[in-house]
Motif scaffolding. Sequence first.
Motif, PDB file in Angstrom:
ATOM      1  N   ASP A 311       0.804  -1.217   0.000  1.00  0.00           N
ATOM      2  CA  ASP A 311       0.000   0.000   0.000  1.00  0.00           C
ATOM      3  C   ASP A 311       0.838   1.269   0.000  1.00  0.00           C
ATOM      4  O   ASP A 311       0.318   2.370   0.145  1.00  0.00           O
ATOM      5  CB  ASP A 311      -0.938   0.014   1.210  1.00  0.00           C
ATOM      6  N   GLY A 312       2.142   1.134  -0.167  1.00  0.00           N
ATOM      7  CA  GLY A 312       2.987   2.316  -0.224  1.00  0.00           C
ATOM      8  C   GLY A 312       3.772   2.580   1.037  1.00  0.00           C
ATOM      9  O   GLY A 312       4.609   3.473   1.075  1.00  0.00           O
ATOM     10  N   ALA A 313       3.531   1.810   2.103  1.00  0.00           N
ATOM     11  CA  ALA A 313       4.265   1.992   3.346  1.00  0.00           C
ATOM     12  C   ALA A 313       5.370   0.950   3.456  1.00  0.00           C
ATOM     13  O   ALA A 313       5.224  -0.181   2.988  1.00  0.00           O
ATOM     14  CB  ALA A 313       3.317   1.871   4.536  1.00  0.00           C
ATOM     15  N   PHE A 314       6.491   1.327   4.078  1.00  0.00           N
ATOM     16  CA  PHE A 314       7.564   0.365   4.297  1.00  0.00           C
ATOM     17  C   PHE A 314       7.069  -0.735   5.223  1.00  0.00           C
ATOM     18  O   PHE A 314       6.420  -0.483   6.230  1.00  0.00           O
ATOM     19  CB  PHE A 314       8.773   1.069   4.913  1.00  0.00           C
ATOM     20  N   ASP A 315       7.396  -1.981   4.883  1.00  0.00           N
ATOM     21  CA  ASP A 315       6.958  -3.135   5.664  1.00  0.00           C
ATOM     22  C   ASP A 315       8.180  -3.788   6.299  1.00  0.00           C
ATOM     23  O   ASP A 315       8.917  -4.538   5.647  1.00  0.00           O
ATOM     24  CB  ASP A 315       6.231  -4.129   4.763  1.00  0.00           C
ATOM     25  N   ALA A 316       8.415  -3.497   7.584  1.00  0.00           N
ATOM     26  CA  ALA A 316       9.591  -4.021   8.275  1.00  0.00           C
ATOM     27  C   ALA A 316       9.552  -5.535   8.381  1.00  0.00           C
ATOM     28  O   ALA A 316      10.591  -6.204   8.289  1.00  0.00           O
ATOM     29  CB  ALA A 316       9.688  -3.394   9.670  1.00  0.00           C
ATOM     30  N   THR A 317       8.358  -6.094   8.575  1.00  0.00           N
ATOM     31  CA  THR A 317       8.233  -7.550   8.683  1.00  0.00           C
ATOM     32  C   THR A 317       8.620  -8.212   7.372  1.00  0.00           C
ATOM     33  O   THR A 317       9.366  -9.205   7.350  1.00  0.00           O
ATOM     34  CB  THR A 317       6.792  -7.935   9.067  1.00  0.00           C
ATOM     35  N   GLN A 318       8.133  -7.673   6.277  1.00  0.00           N
ATOM     36  CA  GLN A 318       8.453  -8.228   4.971  1.00  0.00           C
ATOM     37  C   GLN A 318       9.951  -8.110   4.676  1.00  0.00           C
ATOM     38  O   GLN A 318      10.561  -9.018   4.106  1.00  0.00           O
ATOM     39  CB  GLN A 318       7.649  -7.517   3.877  1.00  0.00           C
ATOM     40  N   PHE A 319      10.552  -6.997   5.104  1.00  0.00           N
ATOM     41  CA  PHE A 319      11.985  -6.811   4.893  1.00  0.00           C
ATOM     42  C   PHE A 319      12.769  -7.884   5.641  1.00  0.00           C
ATOM     43  O   PHE A 319      13.707  -8.484   5.093  1.00  0.00           O
ATOM     44  CB  PHE A 319      12.414  -5.419   5.356  1.00  0.00           C
ATOM     45  N   ARG A 320      12.408  -8.114   6.877  1.00  0.00           N
ATOM     46  CA  ARG A 320      13.105  -9.138   7.662  1.00  0.00           C
ATOM     47  C   ARG A 320      12.921 -10.517   7.048  1.00  0.00           C
ATOM     48  O   ARG A 320      13.883 -11.299   6.952  1.00  0.00           O
ATOM     49  CB  ARG A 320      12.595  -9.153   9.118  1.00  0.00           C
ATOM     50  N   GLU A 321      11.718 -10.845   6.627  1.00  0.00           N
ATOM     51  CA  GLU A 321      11.447 -12.168   6.064  1.00  0.00           C
ATOM     52  C   GLU A 321      12.216 -12.399   4.766  1.00  0.00           C
ATOM     53  O   GLU A 321      12.677 -13.514   4.498  1.00  0.00           O
ATOM     54  CB  GLU A 321       9.948 -12.327   5.815  1.00  0.00           C
ATOM     55  N   LYS A 322      12.362 -11.343   3.995  1.00  0.00           N
ATOM     56  CA  LYS A 322      12.985 -11.495   2.678  1.00  0.00           C
ATOM     57  C   LYS A 322      14.505 -11.433   2.732  1.00  0.00           C
ATOM     58  O   LYS A 322      15.187 -12.151   1.969  1.00  0.00           O
ATOM     59  CB  LYS A 322      12.454 -10.411   1.739  1.00  0.00           C
ATOM     60  N   PHE A 323      15.053 -10.594   3.609  1.00  0.00           N
ATOM     61  CA  PHE A 323      16.494 -10.373   3.593  1.00  0.00           C
ATOM     62  C   PHE A 323      17.219 -10.808   4.869  1.00  0.00           C
ATOM     63  O   PHE A 323      18.289 -11.401   4.791  1.00  0.00           O
ATOM     64  CB  PHE A 323      16.784  -8.890   3.330  1.00  0.00           C
ATOM     65  N   VAL A 324      16.662 -10.535   6.028  1.00  0.00           N
ATOM     66  CA  VAL A 324      17.396 -10.772   7.266  1.00  0.00           C
ATOM     67  C   VAL A 324      17.323 -12.225   7.712  1.00  0.00           C
ATOM     68  O   VAL A 324      18.356 -12.871   7.968  1.00  0.00           O
ATOM     69  CB  VAL A 324      16.884  -9.850   8.390  1.00  0.00           C
ATOM     70  N   GLU A 325      16.130 -12.776   7.817  1.00  0.00           N
ATOM     71  CA  GLU A 325      15.975 -14.121   8.362  1.00  0.00           C
ATOM     72  C   GLU A 325      16.693 -15.193   7.547  1.00  0.00           C
ATOM     73  O   GLU A 325      17.291 -16.114   8.140  1.00  0.00           O
ATOM     74  CB  GLU A 325      14.487 -14.445   8.511  1.00  0.00           C
ATOM     75  N   PRO A 326      16.673 -15.138   6.215  1.00  0.00           N
ATOM     76  CA  PRO A 326      17.431 -16.148   5.462  1.00  0.00           C
ATOM     77  C   PRO A 326      18.923 -16.127   5.781  1.00  0.00           C
ATOM     78  O   PRO A 326      19.578 -17.179   5.812  1.00  0.00           O
ATOM     79  CB  PRO A 326      17.177 -15.770   4.009  1.00  0.00           C
ATOM     80  N   MET A 327      19.486 -14.944   6.040  1.00  0.00           N
ATOM     81  CA  MET A 327      20.899 -14.860   6.415  1.00  0.00           C
ATOM     82  C   MET A 327      21.115 -15.438   7.805  1.00  0.00           C
ATOM     83  O   MET A 327      22.093 -16.159   8.059  1.00  0.00           O
ATOM     84  CB  MET A 327      21.378 -13.411   6.373  1.00  0.00           C
ATOM     85  N   GLU A 328      20.214 -15.127   8.713  1.00  0.00           N
ATOM     86  CA  GLU A 328      20.327 -15.643  10.080  1.00  0.00           C
ATOM     87  C   GLU A 328      20.251 -17.160  10.104  1.00  0.00           C
ATOM     88  O   GLU A 328      20.883 -17.812  10.947  1.00  0.00           O
ATOM     89  CB  GLU A 328      19.223 -15.056  10.957  1.00  0.00           C
ATOM     90  N   ASN A 329      19.476 -17.742   9.174  1.00  0.00           N
ATOM     91  CA  ASN A 329      19.245 -19.180   9.167  1.00  0.00           C
ATOM     92  C   ASN A 329      20.260 -19.958   8.325  1.00  0.00           C
ATOM     93  O   ASN A 329      20.211 -21.189   8.273  1.00  0.00           O
ATOM     94  CB  ASN A 329      17.840 -19.482   8.651  1.00  0.00           C
ATOM     95  N   ASP A 330      21.170 -19.257   7.683  1.00  0.00           N
ATOM     96  CA  ASP A 330      22.184 -19.920   6.863  1.00  0.00           C
ATOM     97  C   ASP A 330      23.451 -20.135   7.693  1.00  0.00           C
ATOM     98  O   ASP A 330      23.866 -19.266   8.466  1.00  0.00           O
ATOM     99  CB  ASP A 330      22.499 -19.060   5.641  1.00  0.00           C
ATOM    100  N   ASP A 331      24.091 -21.299   7.497  1.00  0.00           N
ATOM    101  CA  ASP A 331      25.282 -21.631   8.290  1.00  0.00           C
ATOM    102  C   ASP A 331      26.389 -20.604   8.103  1.00  0.00           C
ATOM    103  O   ASP A 331      27.073 -20.229   9.071  1.00  0.00           O
ATOM    104  CB  ASP A 331      25.799 -23.022   7.904  1.00  0.00           C
ATOM    105  N   VAL A 332      26.584 -20.152   6.863  1.00  0.00           N
ATOM    106  CA  VAL A 332      27.618 -19.160   6.582  1.00  0.00           C
ATOM    107  C   VAL A 332      27.102 -17.756   6.845  1.00  0.00           C
ATOM    108  O   VAL A 332      27.769 -16.930   7.474  1.00  0.00           O
ATOM    109  CB  VAL A 332      28.128 -19.278   5.124  1.00  0.00           C
ATOM    110  N   GLY A 333      25.905 -17.478   6.375  1.00  0.00           N
ATOM    111  CA  GLY A 333      25.331 -16.149   6.536  1.00  0.00           C
ATOM    112  C   GLY A 333      25.229 -15.711   7.981  1.00  0.00           C
ATOM    113  O   GLY A 333      25.410 -14.528   8.300  1.00  0.00           O
TER     114      GLY A 333
END
Length: 404
Positions: A311-333
């Motif tokens: 809807d035009g607003a920044f979505d912090a949850t979506q940002f974390r799900e797309k970029f942050v959490e995959p790195m946190e869950n990767d052995d190297v990341g």
Amino acid sequence: MGRQSGSDVTRRKYVQVGATVIGGSALAGCSELLGEGDSVQHTPETGTYTADLFPVGDVEFDGVPQSVTTYNMGWADMVVSLGQADKLRTDRYSAPTLFYDRFDVDYDADWPALWQDGGWSKETMYERDPDAFLIDPNLLGAWDDNWNEADTTEIAEKVAPFFGCYNRRIRGEWQQKLDYPEKAPSMLEAFDAVGTVLDERARTDEWLSLHEEMQSDLRSRLPADGETPSIGLINGGSTPEKGEFYVLYLEDNGYEMKPYRDLELVDADAFAGVETGQYGLTDYETMLEVDPDVIVVHWGITTGSVTSGGDGAFDATQFREKFVEPMENDDVGSKLTAVQEGRVLPGPTAEQGPLINAFQTELTARLFYPEEFGELDLDAPLDVPEENQLFDRQRVADIINGEV
């Protein structure tokens, strides 16, 4: 009467505009017909005016365009910044509302996309039927192998002239051949020319003043010690879940890196000189070898915006799900310093004219110099306490509303 640099010139009448281009041969690949600079000439006695912009050269207008089409959001933002959003004939990809809702800016975004099925849509150009295309004609053939100079000529003669430059990113082979690194206008130079085309001199000058005042304030407050965390800039098209990262370089020309240049952050680029694959492709192993202090996601601020179906607003949850959490869950990341310290951050969008750039310069200052410019609220990165704001929101509203 204006003239494009180059060989023989002819006068052509543009049916929809009532404007004339002198030597209208600024077609894709025609390097010998590129304009040499950006200037404006007025002819008060006839009512016409001429705007000059690389690479299109001189374009003479008999009247102010009442409608314009853009492709790059930065050019759409120039139009919005001048209070002329109602003239835009564009789609939401070109002009998201993320920054505009704060000023009650509205526009008709219900237009089909210019780029469809892997190529430019000539039919859409006819359907939009603008008075001017704020698009670089060289971009058409450079991106679409099925588009040729005859197509550009047809659109220019039967619909409207082209007045634009692809100056967001200047690293394409076609741009190198056509001298874009030396000749392409900056964002502000392009904006200055658009302001003349749209007959908005007062608003343009007020924006230029606001920008210079903001830059002067920034320069006076940047840390003297030069201690800046190393920055790993990755494109928003990266997919950490698949271990694919597309590195961008802060030293790149073009207006997409303007906030980093203005804040003297270019030397903090962790990936400067690092070998990557096509389009900057790299992996977790290389990311860990470089191990930047901060990982910034280019376009990250638009995660959750209309470009992503939001809807035009920044979505912090979506940002974390797309970029942050995959790195946190990767052995190297998960070993990356930026991941361990919670410094995977949403960065500016690549597209910006004066209005968006003002917000994004402020955003970038808060990303890297929180002690001086204030801590960033990652849940609402554009919300800034009044005492930390680097520009007056009411002044921007006044410019947009013509109260200058």
